[in-house]
Write an enzyme that holds these catalytic residues in place. Sequence first.
Site, mmCIF file in Angstrom:
data_model
loop_
_atom_site.group_PDB
_atom_site.id
_atom_site.type_symbol
_atom_site.label_atom_id
_atom_site.label_comp_id
_atom_site.label_asym_id
_atom_site.label_seq_id
_atom_site.Cartn_x
_atom_site.Cartn_y
_atom_site.Cartn_z
ATOM 1 C CD GLU A 131 -1.555 -2.318 1.281
ATOM 2 O OE1 GLU A 131 -0.569 -2.648 1.897
ATOM 3 O OE2 GLU A 131 -2.572 -3.291 1.334
ATOM 4 C CG HIS A 151 -11.965 -7.825 5.904
ATOM 5 N ND1 HIS A 151 -11.265 -8.762 6.647
ATOM 6 C CD2 HIS A 151 -11.330 -7.728 4.715
ATOM 7 C CE1 HIS A 151 -10.431 -9.321 6.201
ATOM 8 N NE2 HIS A 151 -10.136 -8.918 4.946
#
Lengths: 325, 392
Positions: A60, A130
């Site tokens: 990322e 999540h």
Amino acid sequence: MAEMNMLQAINEALSSEMEADKKMMVFGEDVGHFGGVFRATSGLQEKFGRDRCFNTPLTEQGIAGFANGLASNGMTAVAEIQFADYIFPAIDQIVNESAKFRYRSGNEFDVGGLTFRTPYGGGIAGGHYHSQSPEAYFTQTPGLKVVIPRNPEQAKGLLIASIRDKNPVIFFEPKRLYRASVGEVRDGDFVIELGKAEVVRQGTDITLLGWGAQMEILESAADMAAKKGISCEVIDLRTLSPWDVDTVAASVKKTGRLLINHEAPLTGGFAGEIAATIQEECFLYLESPIARVCGLDTPYPLIHEKEYMPDALKTFEAIKASVKF
Amino acid sequence: MSNAKTNAETVHRVSFLDKNSIAIPILKVLQADGTTYESAVLPVIDEALAKKIHDTCVFTRVLDERMLGAQRQGRISFYMTCTGEEASIVGSTAALDDGDVILAQYREHAAIRYRGFTTEQFMNQMFSNEKDLGKGRQMPIHYGSQALNYQTISSPLATQIPQATGVAYSLKMQKKRNIAICYFGEGAASEGDFHAGLNMAAVLNSPVIFFCRNNGYAISTPTEEQFSGNGIASRGPGYGMHTIRVDGNDMLAVLAATQQARAYALDNNKPVLIEAMTYRLGAHSSSDDPSGYRSKDEEAKWQQHDPVKRFKLWMINKGWLNEKEDAELYVKYREEVLAELKVAEKIPLPHLDELIQDVYDKPTPILEKQLADLKTHIKKYPEAYPKSAGRI
């Protein structure tokens, strides 16, 4: 007009922008041939080639740094962070670099053509890694715009506006609604102006303010309140940074009450910022304290998701308490 | 097989690799006395290029000496020198095309000078005055210039590394015959951004040169406490990247390596890693004192490898320079730096209105309101805000 879900609307926005802007590239983990874990980028690699829509390694901070480099040299970069929970390895590149490129260089360089897309929020039985809503980490950073759509039509118009915006934008997509939210979406390209809230429903007794997936919660709560004779004005903030103080303040001056709802934990959440500003703008108009119905100050839970959520029922209770204050 | 990238043979006895399993040689072209090694292959260089390189080195030495002095006098808040590392920086920049994009760490002002940054521009940046291209938003030495394809320095370490990968990819996509070059120290190679940037460049085929100045120290931390592998270069093959190690105090070796690295990167759309073995003769910055962490003997040893002196001797041997011309150049730049310094420190600071500019492409309503409130406040207490009160 065509009926589609939010993923299809996002895919259409990306596709039409890539068609119009030959300098635009879409990339991230698994976004190439596979089309992303949610399939938002389906078909883009086939249509525009591997140079313009491609997989990156699992990094990322690399995706964000690479995106900064692309955008700083004249490209339009649309980077996907697979889940908003995983944006934190990239936070230095986003907060210290994307956000400050223009300012620190005295406008010699900027990364205006940069958009980070990332699915956020819960309601999918995903547990805390999540399900998080990390928007407040970014609303505190000058130089970033933070945008969250509530349905397919909004997703398309706001995403196209974000991609065309001359500033780096973080575009949070409510993943709970990716397939659940279906609606009519205008054909062709169109933009919804950033920085403008939308009054979704007119009302007179209390203003309900939210964004993203919580908007349907607010509408349900407003329906429940209506049955008790309470008239709610419902506003979708749409852009959290910079946010539309005027529209919210005008509504609160009319209704005299404000309730803010967000999924992220209460403490340090964006509702606190809104409450502080609105009490300053509307102090003499307020009939009751500004209410916040938010996530608990716990990590996003797996099994007690329903209990954690600032749902319609909790919102309905807060509406009644505010009106009866 | 999904891991088809290895065609390794199989063995049947446990056997480990260690850090010396990959022996990476150091390219040297120029000897300490200014002559070249007999078998050395020289870079492409003529008298004009040599003079420009020398001129840049002399200017940078003078700038470092004068500005460190200015910092000691309290005229500027902060300074960093590139003393001792001139060959690494100028030798590599001189191998580039002006359209190649430079992403530097913070110690590479010789590179922006080589591109044409004027003495006046240096001074305006360091004094944060209203003519500073960066509008006084960053500490001294954070230069940047769109016109010179030199991206503005950012303080956080290593952030420029994955950015360089992106810049290089954009050059490829724009079909420009240009590359990006990214400078960083061996300390920055410990950051996650190093891994992210190099791995992405190798996988995504970005034409970028990663140029590591292995200068011995990251502030006070010596290389032994920074990494335990075979330098930074040993990591290059691990990423699947062309890699070379050079004597970073040898102008001709750096120039030769970078010229060939550039040609390779451009022709193949691939990254190259260069590790320049050099030594930071000065302090990390004006805020530290190296006598606290290294010996005078060690510094004296490296003084003998002075890259500027070595290159000067080569030019004298070639008949392209003499001692008198060299000495005159120092005098010229000392006068020029001092004169420009005196001008720059009297130029007004950026106007208060600049405070809210460039946060976004246009100031937001909230920013406009905050500026208006601030001005009202300053007007009430002008003596408390002497830098801006007179110019609202």
